[in-house]
Design a protein around this motif. Structure first.
Motif, PDB file in Angstrom:
ATOM      1  N   ALA A 180       0.797  -1.230   0.000  1.00 13.66           N
ATOM      2  CA  ALA A 180       0.000   0.000   0.000  1.00 13.66           C
ATOM      3  C   ALA A 180       0.829   1.278   0.000  1.00 13.66           C
ATOM      4  CB  ALA A 180      -0.944   0.009   1.203  1.00 13.66           C
ATOM      5  N   ALA A 181       2.135   1.172  -0.150  1.00 19.52           N
ATOM      6  CA  ALA A 181       2.967   2.380  -0.102  1.00 19.52           C
ATOM      7  C   ALA A 181       2.620   3.336  -1.238  1.00 19.52           C
ATOM      8  CB  ALA A 181       4.447   2.006  -0.173  1.00 19.52           C
ATOM      9  N   GLY A 182       2.290   4.558  -0.895  1.00 15.75           N
ATOM     10  CA  GLY A 182       2.091   5.597  -1.902  1.00 15.75           C
ATOM     11  C   GLY A 182       0.832   5.481  -2.729  1.00 15.75           C
ATOM     12  N   ILE A 183      -0.111   4.623  -2.358  1.00 16.20           N
ATOM     13  CA  ILE A 183      -1.333   4.472  -3.150  1.00 16.20           C
ATOM     14  C   ILE A 183      -2.135   5.772  -3.095  1.00 16.20           C
ATOM     15  CG2 ILE A 183      -3.540   3.242  -3.349  1.00 16.20           C
ATOM     16  CD1 ILE A 183      -1.174   1.499  -4.095  1.00 16.20           C
ATOM     17  N   SER A 184      -2.382   6.371  -4.248  1.00 15.78           N
ATOM     18  CA  SER A 184      -3.121   7.630  -4.254  1.00 15.78           C
ATOM     19  C   SER A 184      -4.180   7.709  -5.343  1.00 15.78           C
ATOM     20  CB  SER A 184      -2.160   8.816  -4.397  1.00 15.78           C
ATOM     21  OG  SER A 184      -1.393   8.703  -5.590  1.00 15.78           O
ATOM     22  N   THR A 185      -4.198   6.750  -6.267  1.00 20.28           N
ATOM     23  CA  THR A 185      -5.186   6.756  -7.346  1.00 20.28           C
ATOM     24  C   THR A 185      -5.726   5.344  -7.565  1.00 20.28           C
ATOM     25  OG1 THR A 185      -3.622   6.233  -9.130  1.00 20.28           O
ATOM     26  CG2 THR A 185      -3.861   8.562  -8.524  1.00 20.28           C
ATOM     27  N   ALA A 186      -6.825   5.269  -8.303  1.00 22.24           N
ATOM     28  CA  ALA A 186      -7.392   3.970  -8.651  1.00 22.24           C
ATOM     29  C   ALA A 186      -6.420   3.174  -9.525  1.00 22.24           C
ATOM     30  CB  ALA A 186      -8.728   4.151  -9.365  1.00 22.24           C
ATOM     31  N   ASP A 187      -5.659   3.868 -10.366  1.00 16.34           N
ATOM     32  CA  ASP A 187      -4.662   3.197 -11.202  1.00 16.34           C
ATOM     33  C   ASP A 187      -3.584   2.523 -10.345  1.00 16.34           C
ATOM     34  OD1 ASP A 187      -5.936   3.887 -13.546  1.00 16.34           O
ATOM     35  OD2 ASP A 187      -4.659   5.626 -13.952  1.00 16.34           O
ATOM     36  N   ASP A 188      -3.197   3.183  -9.247  1.00 14.30           N
ATOM     37  CA  ASP A 188      -2.225   2.585  -8.328  1.00 14.30           C
ATOM     38  C   ASP A 188      -2.772   1.286  -7.744  1.00 14.30           C
ATOM     39  OD1 ASP A 188      -0.476   4.739  -8.673  1.00 14.30           O
ATOM     40  OD2 ASP A 188      -1.202   5.798  -6.890  1.00 14.30           O
ATOM     41  N   VAL A 189      -4.039   1.313  -7.391  1.00 10.09           N
ATOM     42  CA  VAL A 189      -4.690   0.112  -6.829  1.00 10.09           C
ATOM     43  C   VAL A 189      -4.668  -1.018  -7.860  1.00 10.09           C
ATOM     44  CG1 VAL A 189      -6.892  -0.862  -6.051  1.00 10.09           C
ATOM     45  CG2 VAL A 189      -6.158   1.399  -5.235  1.00 10.09           C
ATOM     46  N   TYR A 190      -5.069  -0.693  -9.079  1.00  3.08           N
ATOM     47  CA  TYR A 190      -5.118  -1.703 -10.146  1.00  3.08           C
ATOM     48  C   TYR A 190      -3.734  -2.329 -10.352  1.00  3.08           C
ATOM     49  CZ  TYR A 190      -5.914  -3.904 -14.661  1.00  3.08           C
ATOM     50  OH  TYR A 190      -6.002  -4.827 -15.670  1.00  3.08           O
ATOM     51  N   ARG A 191      -2.718  -1.483 -10.463  1.00  5.15           N
ATOM     52  CA  ARG A 191      -1.348  -1.958 -10.710  1.00  5.15           C
ATOM     53  C   ARG A 191      -0.860  -2.863  -9.585  1.00  5.15           C
ATOM     54  NH1 ARG A 191       3.240   0.045  -8.522  1.00  5.15           N
ATOM     55  NH2 ARG A 191       5.222  -0.440  -9.533  1.00  5.15           N
ATOM     56  N   THR A 192      -1.145  -2.488  -8.356  1.00  2.00           N
ATOM     57  CA  THR A 192      -0.667  -3.253  -7.202  1.00  2.00           C
ATOM     58  C   THR A 192      -1.274  -4.653  -7.160  1.00  2.00           C
ATOM     59  OG1 THR A 192      -0.323  -1.206  -5.955  1.00  2.00           O
ATOM     60  CG2 THR A 192      -0.494  -3.242  -4.687  1.00  2.00           C
ATOM     61  N   ILE A 193      -2.556  -4.754  -7.436  1.00  2.00           N
ATOM     62  CA  ILE A 193      -3.209  -6.067  -7.463  1.00  2.00           C
ATOM     63  C   ILE A 193      -2.732  -6.860  -8.675  1.00  2.00           C
ATOM     64  CG2 ILE A 193      -5.420  -7.284  -7.568  1.00  2.00           C
ATOM     65  CD1 ILE A 193      -4.817  -5.816  -4.910  1.00  2.00           C
ATOM     66  N   GLU A 194      -2.573  -6.176  -9.788  1.00  2.00           N
ATOM     67  CA  GLU A 194      -2.090  -6.822 -11.012  1.00  2.00           C
ATOM     68  C   GLU A 194      -0.709  -7.451 -10.789  1.00  2.00           C
ATOM     69  OE1 GLU A 194      -2.004  -5.528 -15.693  1.00  2.00           O
ATOM     70  OE2 GLU A 194      -1.053  -4.174 -14.260  1.00  2.00           O
ATOM     71  N   LEU A 195       0.125  -6.815  -9.969  1.00  2.00           N
ATOM     72  CA  LEU A 195       1.482  -7.313  -9.707  1.00  2.00           C
ATOM     73  C   LEU A 195       1.518  -8.460  -8.706  1.00  2.00           C
ATOM     74  CD1 LEU A 195       3.499  -3.960  -9.628  1.00  2.00           C
ATOM     75  CD2 LEU A 195       3.711  -5.801 -11.312  1.00  2.00           C
ATOM     76  N   GLY A 196       0.365  -8.792  -8.118  1.00  2.00           N
ATOM     77  CA  GLY A 196       0.327  -9.981  -7.279  1.00  2.00           C
ATOM     78  C   GLY A 196      -0.009  -9.780  -5.823  1.00  2.00           C
ATOM     79  N   ALA A 197      -0.242  -8.547  -5.393  1.00  2.00           N
ATOM     80  CA  ALA A 197      -0.634  -8.323  -4.007  1.00  2.00           C
ATOM     81  C   ALA A 197      -2.031  -8.891  -3.768  1.00  2.00           C
ATOM     82  CB  ALA A 197      -0.611  -6.830  -3.675  1.00  2.00           C
ATOM     83  N   ASP A 198      -2.280  -9.318  -2.532  1.00  2.00           N
ATOM     84  CA  ASP A 198      -3.610  -9.820  -2.164  1.00  2.00           C
ATOM     85  C   ASP A 198      -4.556  -8.679  -1.817  1.00  2.00           C
ATOM     86  OD1 ASP A 198      -2.937 -12.629  -2.330  1.00  2.00           O
ATOM     87  OD2 ASP A 198      -1.803 -12.364  -0.476  1.00  2.00           O
ATOM     88  N   GLY A 199      -3.981  -7.554  -1.419  1.00  2.00           N
ATOM     89  CA  GLY A 199      -4.806  -6.424  -1.051  1.00  2.00           C
ATOM     90  C   GLY A 199      -3.986  -5.153  -1.004  1.00  2.00           C
ATOM     91  N   THR A 200      -4.701  -4.028  -0.888  1.00  2.00           N
ATOM     92  CA  THR A 200      -4.040  -2.734  -0.790  1.00  2.00           C
ATOM     93  C   THR A 200      -4.938  -1.818   0.022  1.00  2.00           C
ATOM     94  OG1 THR A 200      -2.912  -1.005  -2.058  1.00  2.00           O
ATOM     95  CG2 THR A 200      -4.991  -1.814  -2.956  1.00  2.00           C
ATOM     96  N   GLY A 201      -4.545  -0.544   0.117  1.00  2.00           N
ATOM     97  CA  GLY A 201      -5.332   0.392   0.900  1.00  2.00           C
ATOM     98  C   GLY A 201      -4.847   1.803   0.697  1.00  2.00           C
ATOM     99  N   CYS A 202      -5.526   2.730   1.347  1.00  2.00           N
ATOM    100  CA  CYS A 202      -5.218   4.135   1.117  1.00  2.00           C
ATOM    101  C   CYS A 202      -5.704   4.983   2.284  1.00  2.00           C
ATOM    102  CB  CYS A 202      -5.891   4.597  -0.178  1.00  2.00           C
ATOM    103  SG  CYS A 202      -5.477   6.299  -0.662  1.00  2.00           S
ATOM    104  N   THR A 203      -4.996   6.095   2.491  1.00  2.00           N
ATOM    105  CA  THR A 203      -5.400   7.088   3.496  1.00  2.00           C
ATOM    106  C   THR A 203      -5.667   8.426   2.823  1.00  2.00           C
ATOM    107  OG1 THR A 203      -4.138   6.015   5.264  1.00  2.00           O
ATOM    108  CG2 THR A 203      -4.727   8.310   5.602  1.00  2.00           C
ATOM    109  N   SER A 204      -4.614   9.233   2.639  1.00  2.00           N
ATOM    110  CA  SER A 204      -4.785  10.608   2.179  1.00  2.00           C
ATOM    111  C   SER A 204      -5.324  10.705   0.758  1.00  2.00           C
ATOM    112  CB  SER A 204      -3.469  11.382   2.298  1.00  2.00           C
ATOM    113  OG  SER A 204      -2.433  10.749   1.583  1.00  2.00           O
ATOM    114  N   GLY A 205      -5.063   9.695  -0.072  1.00  2.00           N
ATOM    115  CA  GLY A 205      -5.619   9.708  -1.417  1.00  2.00           C
ATOM    116  C   GLY A 205      -7.135   9.752  -1.406  1.00  2.00           C
TER     117      GLY A 205
END
Length: 231
Positions: A180-205
């Motif tokens: 979840a480091a630096g996640i700030s957009t929906a594209d970041d979320v998509y990329r992170t899951i696409e690369l194999g993460a099971d989950g992600t998250g966000c705060t200030s974004g």
């Protein structure tokens, strides 16, 4: 609903940006998204004082505490008692966040107490070596997040994501890996899951977005899109 965190999952972690009615409003929106996508888990971390209110206002999210101490009922003024957050409605907890670091001994004890009560543990690790140690301790989810990237809008590179995923799964393939480091957009979320993460998250974004509810929706939609396309 089951309190076991499922893959894929999304964590909305408003830290201390939100509280009271404003937090409740977004938590209810997250609850609607969790109902829309029952195959995933949506977690909302809330300040201790808001846990019960958020739990009473929602049905489908996993209400998550921001920290707890590995203590037992008795002495310990100013500490966070596991039984207390469980009673309030928390069924998951963040441990060892960069803003609330723990010693190895304290972390091990907190994980043990969480297991005693059936509270899911999301344990933060800022290096591959630390992630391996946390995996051996038996965390349910490991958040692999280089401390220097938190809140920067800069995400972890693909090699870091792939290496940490592999290192953790080699120790225990049932542990879920959160990036979840630096996640700030929906594209970041998509990329992170696409690369194999099971989950992600966000705060200030989310909290700083023109429409926090709209950004939360976009991110959860992106999570599910990447998950389904990944197969």
């Amino acid at each position: 609903m089951s309190n076991k965190i499922k893959y894929p999952f999304f964590v909305f972690n408003p830290k201390s940006y939100l509280y009271g009615e404003e937090l409740l409003k977004l938590a209810k929106h997250a609850d609607e998204l969790a109902l829309k996508y029952p195959e995933c888990s949506i977690l909302v971390t809330v300040p201790f004082a808001d846990i019960m209110a958020v739990k009473n206002a929602t049905q489908n999210i996993i209400v998550t505490a921001q920290h707890m101490d590995g203590i037992v009922p008795g002495r310990g003024i100013g500490h966070v008692l596991p039984e207390s957050i469980y009673h309030a409605g928390a069924r998951a907890v963040f441990l060892n966040h960069a803003e609330r670091p723990m010693t190895v001994a304290a972390l091990a004890q907190a994980i043990k107490r969480a297991k005693d009560l059936g509270i899911e543990t999301i344990v933060c690790a800022d290096s591959i070596a630390e992630a391996k140690s946390v995996a051996i301790m038996g965390a349910d989810v490991i958040l692999c997040e280089p401390t220097e990237l938190i809140g920067t809008g800069q995400t972890s590179d693909s090699s870091y994501i792939e290496q940490t995923n592999q290192a953790i799964k080699e120790i225990d393939e049932t542990i879920l890996v959160m990036q979840a480091a630096g996640i700030s957009t929906a594209d970041d979320v998509y990329r992170t899951i696409e690369l194999g993460a099971d989950g992600t998250g966000c705060t200030s974004g989310i909290t700083n977005a023109d429409s926090p509810a709209g950004m939360l929706t976009d991110m959860v939609d992106a999570l599910m899109k990447a998950y389904r396309e990944r197969g």
